[in-house]
Scaffold this motif. Structure first.
Motif, PDB file in Angstrom:
ATOM      1  N   ALA A 208      47.645  20.053  27.421  1.00 51.82           N
ATOM      2  CA  ALA A 208      48.563  20.333  28.522  1.00 51.82           C
ATOM      3  C   ALA A 208      49.550  21.396  28.075  1.00 51.82           C
ATOM      4  CB  ALA A 208      49.292  19.065  28.957  1.00 51.82           C
ATOM      5  N   GLU A 209      49.584  22.541  28.779  1.00 49.54           N
ATOM      6  CA  GLU A 209      50.532  23.595  28.448  1.00 49.54           C
ATOM      7  C   GLU A 209      51.927  23.165  28.892  1.00 49.54           C
ATOM      8  OE1 GLU A 209      49.354  27.408  29.813  1.00 49.54           O
ATOM      9  OE2 GLU A 209      47.309  27.259  28.995  1.00 49.54           O
ATOM     10  N   VAL A 210      52.879  23.173  27.959  1.00 50.27           N
ATOM     11  CA  VAL A 210      54.208  22.639  28.216  1.00 50.27           C
ATOM     12  C   VAL A 210      54.942  23.447  29.279  1.00 50.27           C
ATOM     13  CG1 VAL A 210      56.468  22.220  27.176  1.00 50.27           C
ATOM     14  CG2 VAL A 210      54.396  21.594  25.929  1.00 50.27           C
ATOM     15  N   ASP A 211      54.862  24.768  29.223  1.00 52.45           N
ATOM     16  CA  ASP A 211      55.637  25.610  30.134  1.00 52.45           C
ATOM     17  C   ASP A 211      55.114  25.553  31.569  1.00 52.45           C
ATOM     18  OD1 ASP A 211      57.268  26.377  28.060  1.00 52.45           O
ATOM     19  OD2 ASP A 211      56.126  28.196  27.608  1.00 52.45           O
ATOM     20  N   THR A 212      53.802  25.562  31.739  1.00 57.22           N
ATOM     21  CA  THR A 212      53.221  25.643  33.087  1.00 57.22           C
ATOM     22  C   THR A 212      52.695  24.319  33.604  1.00 57.22           C
ATOM     23  OG1 THR A 212      51.018  26.194  32.228  1.00 57.22           O
ATOM     24  CG2 THR A 212      52.544  28.019  32.614  1.00 57.22           C
ATOM     25  N   GLY A 213      52.420  23.377  32.704  1.00 58.37           N
ATOM     26  CA  GLY A 213      51.829  22.112  33.119  1.00 58.37           C
ATOM     27  C   GLY A 213      50.334  22.181  33.325  1.00 58.37           C
ATOM     28  N   ASP A 214      49.718  23.345  33.094  1.00 59.89           N
ATOM     29  CA  ASP A 214      48.274  23.487  33.259  1.00 59.89           C
ATOM     30  C   ASP A 214      47.537  22.630  32.226  1.00 59.89           C
ATOM     31  OD1 ASP A 214      48.735  25.280  35.277  1.00 59.89           O
ATOM     32  OD2 ASP A 214      48.498  27.053  34.001  1.00 59.89           O
ATOM     33  N   VAL A 215      46.422  22.065  32.642  1.00 58.95           N
ATOM     34  CA  VAL A 215      45.628  21.191  31.788  1.00 58.95           C
ATOM     35  C   VAL A 215      44.312  21.877  31.449  1.00 58.95           C
ATOM     36  CG1 VAL A 215      44.428  18.977  31.605  1.00 58.95           C
ATOM     37  CG2 VAL A 215      46.674  19.098  32.717  1.00 58.95           C
ATOM     38  N   VAL A 216      43.970  21.872  30.177  1.00 53.02           N
ATOM     39  CA  VAL A 216      42.715  22.445  29.696  1.00 53.02           C
ATOM     40  C   VAL A 216      41.916  21.329  29.030  1.00 53.02           C
ATOM     41  CG1 VAL A 216      41.664  24.145  28.160  1.00 53.02           C
ATOM     42  CG2 VAL A 216      43.815  24.675  29.315  1.00 53.02           C
TER      43      VAL A 216
END
Length: 253
Positions: A208-216
């Protein structure tokens, strides 16, 4: 967000106005040399925090490792299938010796034979073309294929990336398949979810990218997922047949 004292590195709570160890005042820079200045720090990788199950660490993606080919199924798959088959054979002998109902024993054996052919067929279909012909030799290949090392011949790309936490520790994070929807960029701060294996590497379930909240997430190709499911099904069926025969042997008649 975790606050720490730069002087003595003691963690602070949101209620603290001064450092309990050295007395530094939170959020205030003294006019004298900042021996006790306290500031808010970035998230500290201190293990899973409350309310975030499965989070292993938080840190910055430093670099990516080379993609290498790995078997879709681990060595434990063939080992477990062989143990299940051996257990089923022993319970069959035991059922015959103790005089279990013959009709029920034949019913279990017939059902297991029909069901066990399914994962064998699926495994052969998902093997690489160069291994498919070798996997099908003999009339019993649907039942024996899950017990053979060739069942592990399908490979998939092994992914790896290095994540550095705010304390400077570096963690190797590994997965299989490809990153979906796309790999995180170097320099991005991520939360890593998964588990640590016996080598200390993190087996990634998702990032989970902390800045954007995007999940990979790592994603296996469809054929690899199907082959892995067939392997797990074969192990479960061998074990289920063994337990059914054991129950017929020990239950009162």
């Amino acid at each position: 967000m975790i606050s720490i004292c730069l002087s003595c590195r003691v963690p602070l709570t949101v209620e603290d106005t001064h450092c309990p160890a050295c007395g530094g005042e939170v959020g205030k820079t003294p006019t004298e040399p900042p021996k006790r200045m306290v500031i808010s720090a970035a998230p500290v990788s201190d293990g899973p925090r409350a309310g975030v199950p499965g989070r292993i660490l938080t840190g910055t993606v430093v670099r990516f490792g080379a993609v290498r080919q790995e078997p879709v199924m681990s060595q434990n798959f063939v080992r477990s299938a062989r143990i299940g088959a051996a257990f089923a054979g022993l319970t069959l002998v035991f059922a015959i010796v103790v005089g279990a109902p013959l009709g029920m024993v034949l019913l279990v054996l017939g059902g297991a034979a029909i069901l066990l052919a399914v994962p064998g067929v699926v495994l052969r279909w998902t093997l690489p073309a160069e291994h498919r012909a070798a996997a099908g030799g003999g009339a019993g290949w649907p039942w024996t294929l899950p017990l053979r090392k060739i069942a592990r011949s399908r490979t998939v790309g092994g992914l790896s990336l290095l994540v550095k936490d705010v304390e400077g520790g570096e963690h190797r994070c590994v997965a299989q398949g490809e990153w979906a929807p796309a790999a995180p960029a170097s320099g991005v701060v991520v939360e890593v979810y998964g588990r640590r294996d016996k080598t200390g590497d993190v087996r990634v379930r998702r990032l989970a990218e902390v800045d954007t909240g995007d999940v990979v997430t790592p994603r296996l190709p469809g054929g690899a997922r199907l082959g892995r499911a067939a392997g797990f099904l074969a192990v479960a069926l061998w074990g289920g047949a063994a337990l059914a025969l054991l129950a017929l042997s020990i239950l009162p008649r």
